[in-house]
Scaffold this motif. Structure first.
Motif, short mmCIF file in Angstrom:
data_model
loop_
_atom_site.label_atom_id
_atom_site.label_comp_id
_atom_site.label_asym_id
_atom_site.label_seq_id
_atom_site.Cartn_x
_atom_site.Cartn_y
_atom_site.Cartn_z
N GLN A 731 0.83 -1.20 0.00
CA GLN A 731 0.00 0.00 0.00
C GLN A 731 0.87 1.25 0.00
O GLN A 731 0.44 2.31 -0.34
CB GLN A 731 -0.85 0.03 1.27
CG GLN A 731 -1.52 -1.28 1.60
CD GLN A 731 -2.91 -1.37 1.01
OE1 GLN A 731 -3.61 -0.38 0.97
NE2 GLN A 731 -3.27 -2.52 0.51
N LYS A 736 0.95 2.01 -5.66
CA LYS A 736 -0.16 1.51 -4.87
C LYS A 736 -1.42 1.32 -5.71
O LYS A 736 -2.09 0.31 -5.64
CB LYS A 736 -0.44 2.48 -3.72
CG LYS A 736 -1.68 2.17 -2.92
CD LYS A 736 -1.81 3.20 -1.82
CE LYS A 736 -3.05 3.17 -1.01
NZ LYS A 736 -4.13 2.30 -1.32
N ASP A 740 -2.72 -2.65 -5.92
CA ASP A 740 -3.91 -3.10 -5.17
C ASP A 740 -4.62 -4.25 -5.87
O ASP A 740 -5.26 -5.08 -5.22
CB ASP A 740 -4.91 -1.95 -5.04
CG ASP A 740 -4.59 -1.09 -3.84
OD1 ASP A 740 -3.73 -1.51 -3.05
OD2 ASP A 740 -5.17 -0.01 -3.70
N SER A 748 -10.19 -6.68 -4.90
CA SER A 748 -9.32 -5.65 -4.32
C SER A 748 -8.82 -4.73 -5.41
O SER A 748 -8.39 -5.17 -6.48
CB SER A 748 -8.13 -6.34 -3.66
OG SER A 748 -7.11 -5.41 -3.46
N GLY A 749 -8.85 -3.43 -5.12
CA GLY A 749 -8.31 -2.48 -6.09
C GLY A 749 -9.19 -2.25 -7.29
O GLY A 749 -8.79 -1.63 -8.25
#
Length: 2048
Positions: A731, A736, A740, A748-749
């Motif tokens: 992170q 980042k 992610d 996620s992300g």
């Protein structure tokens, strides 16, 4: 350790220490050697070289650890390069032998690796000097590579990289071999090896042309394969390789191109190659054919993310200018990627691809391009958008359906739109106001283009366009209102298009959400507009089924967005909102049931969406308007919410009936419901807990959900520090936003706006650029988990147990992947619940609940999933914290102990070791103290388990937690832990970075534990300290950035505790190198450390940084580190970083570091810092400071040996230079520079006044040319402020105006030495005018205009410009603003909120008030100066006009505006008075606001009024005073716009209000405002406000109207004095106290005048009855003063306070206290002296306000204080002047003693007593006393004389006093000080001459004889100084007067005393000429007097002269001599008048 510090290894010492410590000893020696070899004398080195080589080569075979072998190799190579190179080949052969060895045992491995490292180091250092030996070496290494294990492979590859870098192009023959052998390892199992290959190939491509020509495609494919299954480190390394190779293929290095004829790749080819990786991954090209049609498997995410990073490297390597030229191509290529079907196979994949593309654009555009180039790029993006939009419109409008392919295009185009709009938004937002050319240029039509996308068929594109508009509005707030209006108008016009309703409502919601980022806000009416549109949409939703869904959603979205505007606006619409909410849901259970039966699928969808929308708006209301949430409102909100909860249970049935497509809408309702409940207090919905918990638990245990969705909250609920175990440190990188995607939890992300449109108006989470709500499935689970945590603490124990058991059951039921998902969700919920319990300070529950919870948690501690283990450990710790019982904790710890002792598997050992760490972390040192020993011993054992690095990592991490939480209790275990840490650092392979990171954490924790002890010098402490330093050194040398970051933070802590032992000369250069690191965490650590160092040692830090720059320039081998440190030093680098960095924490640390440097260095290196700021502010070009340095470097290098050529040619495009591009400083940095400028001015002000004095600055510079003073840079300061104030960026304009104001304030009074009478700022008036003018243009934002008004008033009031015509320029700006103010409310079309208008208007009025105050001050000064004597009228006139202003010049500018100004000012004060009323009077406020504020913006308006009322109050007071309370003003001419603010509040006819009433109103207003403020001025109020307020009061009370007003109402005056007394208690500055005394004086005067008036009136009425007159005044007959009602009492209180504050010795209690040391009186400081004097004079006036009885009450106190002041302040001054307080005290004594009271018969006895005791006190104080040598006897004598003269009656015949007085006079006569004698004679004369003979006679008898004796004695010792002469003269005068007072018969005797004395003073004629000046003076004086006395008393004179013939002869000869010298003079003398009978005392202040 000290023994290790020798050139040769100290083998004896080594033999004596234990086996364990040897590696450390050897490492320490190598470290020492590394430092010393470079600096040592070459001869010394050569002497010992042989022995050294032996020792070093011997170490190779001693199996050294990784750090040791690195240092060993480095030292050997350095040794050979410094000393002789004879034996180098032997050593090389020896190494090669070791490498060839067939011994494969693990024990022999370290030796092999050391040999490999040495080979690499030799070649790197000596390169071509090693000649032809390289092919063998390389082959040898390649052979070893084939058979080596992973650690060996990594080491060999790094060695090869070094060999290549050392040999450069010379090794061309081996390039192919290396390439062939290395490339296959790109897909190695071990990630560390992959990284090493990438680095090796990166080195190879510098020279191996084939890599970027023939092998380009193969290499690309290899890289794509290498990215599959990669970790972050590999991705970074491979991306760097791929990007650099591609860039080189496109723009090859000149040298290589010249050598061979090469076909260059085109940009298209290169991009095409990269695209294959992005779209197809590493699958190669052959398979792609068939799969392409089938749409085959999607690309692995790791590959896509890696290729994305490679794109960024590619562009960065080519540099900013290349990007500028080729941006269009790059943009279209990148957008094509995201429109490709393979990139968008599923929705989540599409979101991921969009993220990647956005990252590419942001990282290149945002970082590489300067502001101009960014604007150009913005144009390109606009064109791309409009091109796409045209294509979409063609498809949408194609009704015939010919365009079949179109539909696919439209869905692909949405992703292109999202990327382009997102980047455009980010671009505009980062440019802020500098983006205005992009928005305003019609040819681009940015706004039209973006708004056209609001009609795109796809929701994602519409939302992106709305977001982009929000960015525009935030960047350029003046666009906000017009954009809102435009959208509102379109919604109304295009109501029938679903896209338009949806798109424009998104845009409006987004714009409303952006308002909070625009400080000036929007007009209040816009709120009403939004409500009406929303209502209309909701009302008409049902009319047309095609639109009902969109209209419903849009209506609620708008209402939700409206809520973000806050309570002040929502308050007006709340009743309507509550009604709307109630109507969306059924009213009763019955209606709910009925509803279920009705409706079809579509109506249900609309209903659910409507309810979700309503709940969403409610949630927004609760979140943004907490102050409106009264109990009643919550109750009314609960009705619909409860209904929604009930409805939830019916929904599954409805979905069964109407189909699964309703699931999403139902989930949305649940999400909104959970969200709002989490914000409300759980008490409000206790009744529904059961049903709610059922829903929540079903939600996250996936009961009705077939997908295995996991929550995203686990990371945030686990501890941040555990990231090393979970890998979530990703992170914290620059990547980042794309990394992610690779995290393990669901989706996620994949955040995107379309997942939840409401996020478009919510605040953006910190650190995000754009809101990214997760997909609905995840969001619902997240919300349920969060709500579970809120509700759990309020649930009964029984239910808690049920749920925990149910959880265990759920986990048991699920299998495989699903089990993992369920378990993750359950754990997150449990953690959330435990966290909730801890925050609520409640407990977990009884035994069975604990048991169930414990079983659940313990079960997960040996789960194979590390994330779950982490969560379980965290839960265990939290449980211990919540239960908090020692037995429970002991049980938990014991379980883990047992498990760890028996278990052998990695999983349970890691889980339970973390459990121990977490227990300690949450229970703290005290709670877990008894387990400390066991825990530590177990973990230390586990940490040494070399077989599993995972176990080591977890054990060390837990150990660090324990060290952290135990604090000082851990002190006993520090040594063993430290030695373990060192051993592991020296032995663990560097590829296990996690272990090293945890070792770093442990070391840091240990340093903190030892703490300040580290400064000590004891043996143990120095061992600990050197161990820490060695540990840090090892970690600093590690290849992993996170480990380096840990090393830096350890050193930072060491520096905090033991600064002397941290070597900055090596640390600072290391930090500077890290500033250019590509790793965010490392840059953060470096800057954080610099920040701390700069706080203490800024100068050293900057010096070492500069020395690094010099070294880099000098030495050849350092060219690798390209620091952009130029002559601007580290500061310059930090300023440059501000342009590139986006990380909040990093930027704030850079700001702080620069701030610390500035504070300590700016004054000494002034021109350097000013130049820095100037260069940043003058940034107009796109070339920054770094470039100059690179050019110089190139020149230097090219002069060096030929071999360098190839490298330098590459640096032209090399990654090192261009990766840190030099763009012109961005606006944010320029704002910071402008702030720095203001700080520099302030620092100089505090440093030395010479900075602000041109004359002394020039003389100082002449003495010391290096010295640097601010005033010499004035033109630069003005220029910088001017540049900033006239910039595009609004923030910079504000900063520039602020700087300008500071400059004017500080330099206004600096004179110009060459033109006396002028000041230096005068020459800059044109600049000031030009800087201010643009701020008054109509389109300038209010805050800037307000600031500019402030600067105007400062400039006009500063007195710099004396010529009226020049002043007019600036003055006209204010006049034009005044017209704006008078235009009244609501006249202009508003862009900003009403409070912005308020701010601007008040600023104008404040500026005018300040100017008027200054003008009146000038006028007053001019009037008080004595008028010049009029010589010749016309000449005088010319004289005036020539140069000097007519004194009232400024007032002539203000005068014409005064009538309107005074009205506006009064109106403003009235507003302010109303706004300061306490809340309970809010009902009294006018319903439609005041003159300058509207009721809606009342809260913000208060702040603006608070900033500007004080100068206005002062101005109004001046105006009232000068016009006699506006007596002359006509009351009729009130402009209609201001009728409210007119003089009459009730609208009665103007004449009805008499002048008296208006005076009264205005007095009440002025006093009310002042007293309200002075009662409690907030501590943050500037002292100027207090001063303004006091000055206003003072001015006001000077006017007669005000005086009568305050005197008639005594309570008012008392209140005023009480408030002032309170003010004195809280505010210290002397200026304030002086001003307070002035106000008190005016108040007392007012009372005196009033009393006088009463007395005269009374006197007229009752001339017959004389007695009654006396009773007037306070105290009446009894003399009692009532506190609280008595003015005199209030005044006394305040005055006594001041006196005791400044003269604490007056307080008798202090003296009596045992601790009191008697203070010697000393001189008071100037201001205190004035204060005391004022106070005393007011005190003396007080008795006149009392009746006789009253005055007798206060007189004892008053006299006590005054005589006390006399005692304390009567101190001799060097110039024998009388101190101010003394003269005030004397004056006071006189005032009191001569007051009419003495004539009051009734008080006679008391009065006499008073006078006598006062004199007694004075006598006592004036007693000569050795403790007070510097007492001023003169003042004391004067006081005594005053008593004798003024109160003769009371003192006659009091022998005690008489004796004392006589004694004092005698002392004075006998004093050695002639000044005192003279004064004593003067005072005696006045006593002798007193009319009351009874008084004077005793004194004459006692003092005349000694006096005569004294005067006679003068003959023998003639006076030697003028002072002595003066004393004699005064004495003679007294004698003369005594003669004249004597009666006729005694005259002869008296003259017989006088005449001989005088004659004895005469000199004979011979002596005259030679006598000194003073003696001559005495002679003249005596002669004069004799010649005057003769004629006065002829008979007696003759008698006396006759009696003594010798007198006669002396006199005659003197007369003859005199006549001869000057007849004329004699004649003049004869004409002198007779002797004066009046006293001849001339005091400074006349008391008599």
């Amino acid at each position: 350790m000290e023994l290790a510090h020798s050139l040769l290894l100290n083998e004896d010492a080594l033999a004596q220490i234990t086996e364990a410590k040897r590696p450390v000893f050897i490492f320490e020696w190598l470290r020492f050697l590394d430092k010393v070899l470079v600096a040592a004398n070459k001869v010394d080195v050569k002497e010992k070289q042989k022995k050294l080589v032996e020792q070093l080569t011997g170490l190779i075979s001693s199996a050294p650890g990784p750090p040791t072998r690195k240092l060993l190799a480095k030292n050997l190579a350095t040794l050979y390069s410094i000393g002789d190179t004879f034996t180098v080949f032997q050593t090389l052969d020896k190494c090669n032998e070791i490498i060839k060895s067939k011994d494969d045992t693990p024990a022999y491995l370290p030796t092999k690796l050391a040999a490999v490292a040495c080979v690499g180091a030799f070649y790197e250092k000596m390169g071509r000097m090693l000649g032809s030996s390289f092919p063998d070496t390389i082959n040898n290494l390649l052979k070893a590579l084939k058979s080596a294990e992973s650690q060996g492979r990594g080491e060999i590859l790094l060695s090869l990289q070094k060999v290549l870098s050392g040999l450069g192009g010379a090794a061309a023959s081996c390039h192919r071999d290396i390439y062939k052998n290395a490339r296959s390892l790109l897909t190695d199992r071990s990630m560390a090896v992959r990284c090493a290959v990438a680095k090796c190939l990166l080195e190879l491509q510098n020279e191996a042309v084939f890599m970027w020509t023939t092998e380009l495609e193969n290499l690309a494919t290899l890289c794509f394969k290498a990215l599959e299954g990669s970790n972050y480190g590999v991705r970074v390394a491979v991306a760097k390789l791929l990007g650099t190779v591609m860039a080189t293929a496109l723009m090859p290095k000149q040298a290589a191109v010249m050598r061979q004829n090469i076909k260059r790749a085109t940009l298209e080819e290169v991009l095409e190659l990269m695209a294959t990786g992005f779209l197809r991954g590493g699958s190669g090209f052959l398979k792609s054919g068939g799969e392409m049609l089938k749409g085959g498997a999607s690309v692995s995410r790791e590959v896509r993310v890696g290729v994305t990073q490679a794109y960024v490297v590619f562009v960065t390597t080519l540099g900013g200018q290349w990007l500028e030229r080729n941006f269009a191509t790059f943009l279209s290529h990148v957008l094509d990627l995201v429109s490709h079907p393979r990139a968008t196979q599923t929705h989540v994949e599409a979101v991921y691809s969009r993220r990647c593309v956005s990252f590419m654009l942001r990282a290149t555009l945002g970082g590489l391009l300067g502001e101009k180039a960014q604007i150009a790029a913005g144009k390109e993006i606009c064109q791309a958008i409009s091109k796409q939009m045209r294509a979409v419109e063609a498809v949408v409008n194609d009704i015939s359906g010919e365009n079949k392919v179109g539909a696919a295009d439209v869905s692909a185009s949405q992703h292109v739109m999202v990327c382009a709009l997102k980047e455009l938004g980010s671009l505009v937002q980062s440019l802020s106001a500098t983006a205005s050319p992009l928005i305003q240029e019609p040819s681009i039509g940015l706004l039209d283009t973006v708004t056209s996308v609001l009609l795109h068929p796809s929701m994602a594109a519409r939302l992106a366009a709305a977001w982009c508009l929000r960015c525009v509005a935030v960047a350029l707030p003046y666009q906000l209102t017009p954009l809102l209006d435009r959208c509102a108008e379109r919604i109304n016009n295009l109501k029938s298009s679903p896209e338009a309703v949806s798109g424009y409502s998104f845009a409006m919601a987004a714009l409303l959400g952006g308002v909070h980022q625009c400080p000036l806000g929007i007009p209040h009416s816009k709120g009403k507009l939004v409500v009406s549109i929303a209502e209309d949409l909701l009302r008409t939703a049902a009319q047309n089924s095609r639109l009902s869904l969109q209209r419903t959603q849009a209506g609620w979205l708008l209402l939700g967005a409206l809520m973000t505007l806050g309570a002040s606006l929502v308050r007006y619409h709340l009743p309507k909102m509550l009604l709307l909410w109630r109507n969306v849901f059924p009213r009763s259970q019955k209606e709910l049931e009925a509803e279920k039966a009705r409706g079809d699928a579509f109506t249900w969808q609309v209903t659910l969406e409507g309810r979700a929308g309503a709940l969403c708006a409610m949630r927004s209301f609760v979140a943004h308007c907490p102050e409106l949430l009264t109990e009643d409102v919550i109750r009314r909100l609960m009705t619909p919410i409860e209904c929604a909860m009930t409805m939830m249970s019916h929904v599954p049935a409805i979905i069964k009936v109407h189909g699964a497509h309703l699931k999403a809408s139902a989930a949305m309702v649940r999400l909104r419901l959970y969200d709002i409940l989490a914000l409300l207090p759980p008490k409000t919905y206790e009744g529904s807990f059961n049903a709610l918990l059922r829903e929540l638990v079903a939600e996250f245990t996936l009961t009705d959900n077939s997908a295995n969705t996991t929550t995203s909250l686990l990371r945030s609920l686990c501890h941040y520090d555990d990231s090393v175990l979970m890998g979530s440190w990703l992170q914290e990188t620059d990547h980042k936003s794309i990394e992610d995607q690779l995290q393990p939890n669901s989706a996620s992300g994949s955040g995107a706006l379309e997942h939840d449109p409401s996020s478009i108006y919510l605040r953006v989470p910190v650190g995000e650029a754009i809101p990214g709500p997760l997909p609905l499935g995840v969001s619902v689970i997240d919300a349920s988990v969060a709500l579970f945590g809120v509700v759990f603490p309020h649930v009964s124990f029984k239910h808690r147990l049920q749920m925990l058991d149910h959880f265990a059951e759920c986990i048991k039921q699920a299998k495989g992947v699903r089990q993992q998902a369920v378990q993750l969700n359950i754990f997150t919920a449990v953690l959330s619940a435990l966290k909730g319990l801890a925050e609520n300070k409640s407990t977990l529950g009884p035994e069975e609940v604990r048991k169930s919870a414990l079983a659940l948690v313990m079960g997960a501690l040996d789960n194979p999933n590390p994330i779950l283990r982490c969560a379980a450990g965290e839960a265990l710790g939290r449980m211990a914290q919540v239960v908090g019982e020692a037995t429970f904790i002991a049980r938990m710890a014991q379980t883990s102990f047992d498990k760890l002792k028996s278990a052998r598997d990695v999983v349970s050992r890691t889980g339970h070791s973390l459990a121990l760490g977490c227990l300690h972390r949450y229970v703290g040192g005290i709670g877990s103290g008894q387990h400390l020993k066991t825990s530590v011993s177990i973990l230390l054992a586990l940490a040494q388990d070399g077989s599993s690095h995972e176990v080591q990592t977890w054990a060390l991490h837990s150990l660090a937690l324990i060290v952290d939480s135990s604090g000082p209790m851990y002190r006993g275990y520090v040594e063993p832990t430290l030695s373990l840490v060192l051993t592991l650092l020296l032995t663990v392979p560097p590829s296990h970075t996690e272990v090293h990171q945890c070792l770093g954490r442990c070391l840091g924790a240990l340093i903190t534990t030892v703490g300040p002890e580290l400064q000590g010098n004891g043996a143990t402490i120095s061992t600990i300290r050197s161990s820490c330093l060695v540990g840090c050194a090892i970690m600093q040398d590690h290849s992993d950035s996170l480990v380096q970051a840990a090393a830096i933070s350890c050193l930072q802590q060491l520096h905090m505790f033991a600064p002397r032992h941290v070597n900055l000369s090596s640390l600072v250069p290391c930090l500077c190198v890290h500033l250019c690191s590509s790793h965010l965490l490392l840059r953060r650590a470096a800057v954080a450390c610099l920040r701390q160092l700069a706080q203490r040692e800024a100068a050293e830090v900057c010096e070492y940084a500069m020395s690094l720059a010099k070294r880099a320039g000098d030495s050849k081998d350092n060219t690798a580190i390209n620091l952009n440190i130029t002559e601007t030093g580290l500061e310059g680098v930090l300023f440059g970083m501000l342009d590139r960095e986006t990380d909040r924490k990093l930027c704030s640390d850079i700001h702080d570091t620069l701030g610390h440097m500035l504070s300590s260095l700016a004054v000494e290196k002034l021109s350097h810092w000013l130049k820095l700021c100037k260069d940043v502010l003058a940034a107009t070009t796109d070339v920054g400071g770094a470039v100059t340095f690179e050019v110089e470097k190139d020149e230097e290098d090219s002069e060096k040996k030929d071999e360098m050529d190839d490298d330098t040619m590459f640096t032209g495009l090399g990654d090192d230079d261009k990766s840190k591009p030099s763009v012109a400083p961005r606006w944010v940095t320029r704002v910071f520079a402008a702030d720095c400028l203001c700080r520099i001015i302030l620092l100089c002000e505090n440093a030395d006044k010479a900075h602000f004095d041109l004359a002394s600055a020039r003389s100082a510079q002449a003495k010391n040319p290096k010295g640097d003073l601010l005033v010499l840079h004035l033109s630069d300061l003005i220029r910088m402020a001017f540049m900033a104030a006239t910039d595009h960026s609004n923030q910079l304009r504000m900063a520039g105006l602020q700087a300008l104001e500071d400059i004017i304030k500080k330099f206004a009074s600096v004179p110009e030495p060459e033109f006396p009478g002028h000041v230096i700022l005068e020459q800059y008036q044109a600049n000031v005018g030009a800087a201010l003018r643009p701020a008054f243009s109509p389109d300038t934002p209010s805050d800037i205009t307000a600031k500019a008004c402030q600067v105007c008033s400062t400039w006009i009031g500063s007195g710099v410009v004396s010529d009226l015509n020049d002043l007019r320029r600036v003055h006209n700006l204010l006049v034009s603003s005044l017209d704006k103010v008078q235009a009244g409310k609501g006249s202009s079309s508003q862009l900003y909120s009403e409070s912005a208008t308020t701010m601007e208007k008040l600023a104008v009025l404040k500026a005018w008030a300040e100017v008027y105050v200054v003008a009146m001050k000038i006028k007053k000064e001019a009037e008080s100066k004595p008028a010049k004597p009029v010589r010749n009228v016309d000449e005088d006139e010319e004289d005036l006009n020539a140069d000097v202003l007519p004194p009232d010049s400024l007032i002539t500018l203000v005068q014409p505006e005064l009538p309107s100004l005074s009205r506006l000012w009064l109106a403003m004060l009235r507003d302010y008075a109303l706004l300061t009323l306490p809340a309970e009077f809010s009902s009294q406020l006018p319903a439609d606001g005041g003159a300058f504020y509207t009721p809606e913006t009342i809260d913000t308006a208060r702040l603006h009024y608070r900033g500007s009322w004080a100068p206005v109050l002062h101005a109004v007071a001046l105006w009232l005073n000068s016009t006699g309370f506006g007596a002359g003003e006509e009351q009729e001419d009130v402009t209609p716009a201001l009728s409210k603010a007119a003089v009459l509040p009730h609208g009665g006819s103007a004449t009805a209000k008499s002048f008296e009433e208006s005076v009264k109103d205005r007095m009440h207003l002025m006093l009310g405002v002042s007293i309200e403020f002075l009662c409690f001025p907030r501590p943050e109020e500037p002292i100027e406000h207090v001063m303004s307020c006091l000055q206003a009061l003072c001015t006001l009370l000077e006017s007669p109207c005000a005086k009568t007003h305050i005197a008639e109402d005594q309570l008012l005056a008392v209140e005023l004095l009480n408030v002032l007394h309170r003010l004195l208690l809280t505010r210290d500055p002397p200026a304030v106290q002086l001003q307070v005394t002035a106000v008190v004086q005016e108040t007392i005067r007012a009372a005196q005048d009033h009393m006088q008036q009463q007395r005269t009136n009374k006197g007229k009425e009752e001339e017959e009855e004389k007695e009654s007159q006396a009773i007037l005044g306070e105290g009446g007959d009894t003399g009692e003063l009532v506190p609280g009602k008595s003015l005199v009492f209030a005044a006394m209180e305040l005055l006594v306070f001041i006196l005791v504050r400044h003269l604490p010795q007056l307080n008798t209690r202090v003296k009596e206290s045992p601790s009191h040391v008697p203070l010697r009186p000393q001189r008071l400081p100037e201001e205190s002296a004035r204060l005391v004097a004022n106070t005393v004079s007011i005190l003396a006036e007080l008795p006149s306000l009392c009746s006789p009885a009253g005055s007798m009450t206060i007189l004892p106190t008053v006299l006590f204080l005054i005589t006390g002041v006399l005692r304390e302040t009567a101190v001799k001054t060097p110039d024998s002047s009388v101190p101010v307080p003394v003269s005030a005290a004397l004056q006071g004594i006189k005032t009191i003693i001569t007051s009419p009271l003495a004539r009051e018969e009734s008080m006679q006895a008391e009065w006499t007593g008073l006078v006598r005791s006062s004199l007694a006190s004075v006598l006592e104080y004036s007693q000569p006393d050795e403790s007070r040598p510097d007492m001023d006897e003169v003042s004391m004598l004067t006081a005594i004389t005053l008593f004798l003269l003024s109160a003769s009656g009371e003192l006659v015949g009091v022998t005690v006093l008489q004796k004392g007085c006589i004694e004092r006079f005698q002392n004075a006569l006998n004093s050695s000080d002639p000044g005192l004698q003279a004064r004593c004679y003067q005072l005696l004369l006045s006593v002798f001459q007193h009319s009351s003979r009874a008084l004077s006679t005793p004194y004459i008898h006692a003092l005349a004889p000694p006096m005569v004796e004294k005067l006679k004695a003068v003959e023998r010792s003639r006076p030697g100084t003028a002072a002595e002469l003066q004393a004699v003269k005064e004495g003679i005068r007294v004698l003369e007067n005594l003669v004249s007072m004597g009666e006729e018969q005694n005259r002869v005797q008296l003259l017989a005393l006088l005449v001989p004395t005088l004659v004895s003073y005469l000199l004979d004629e011979n002596a005259i000429s030679s006598a000194p000046q003073v003696s001559k003076g005495l002679h003249d004086f005596a002669l004069q007097n004799l010649m005057r006395i003769g004629p006065l008393y002829p008979a007696a004179f003759k008698t006396v002269i006759g009696a003594a013939p010798e007198l006669k002869t002396r006199l005659e000869s003197a007369i003859r001599a005199n006549q001869a010298s000057s007849k004329a003079k004699a004649a003049a003398r004869q004409a002198q008048p007779a002797v004066q009978a009046t006293p001849t005392i001339k005091l400074k202040t006349s008391f008599f």
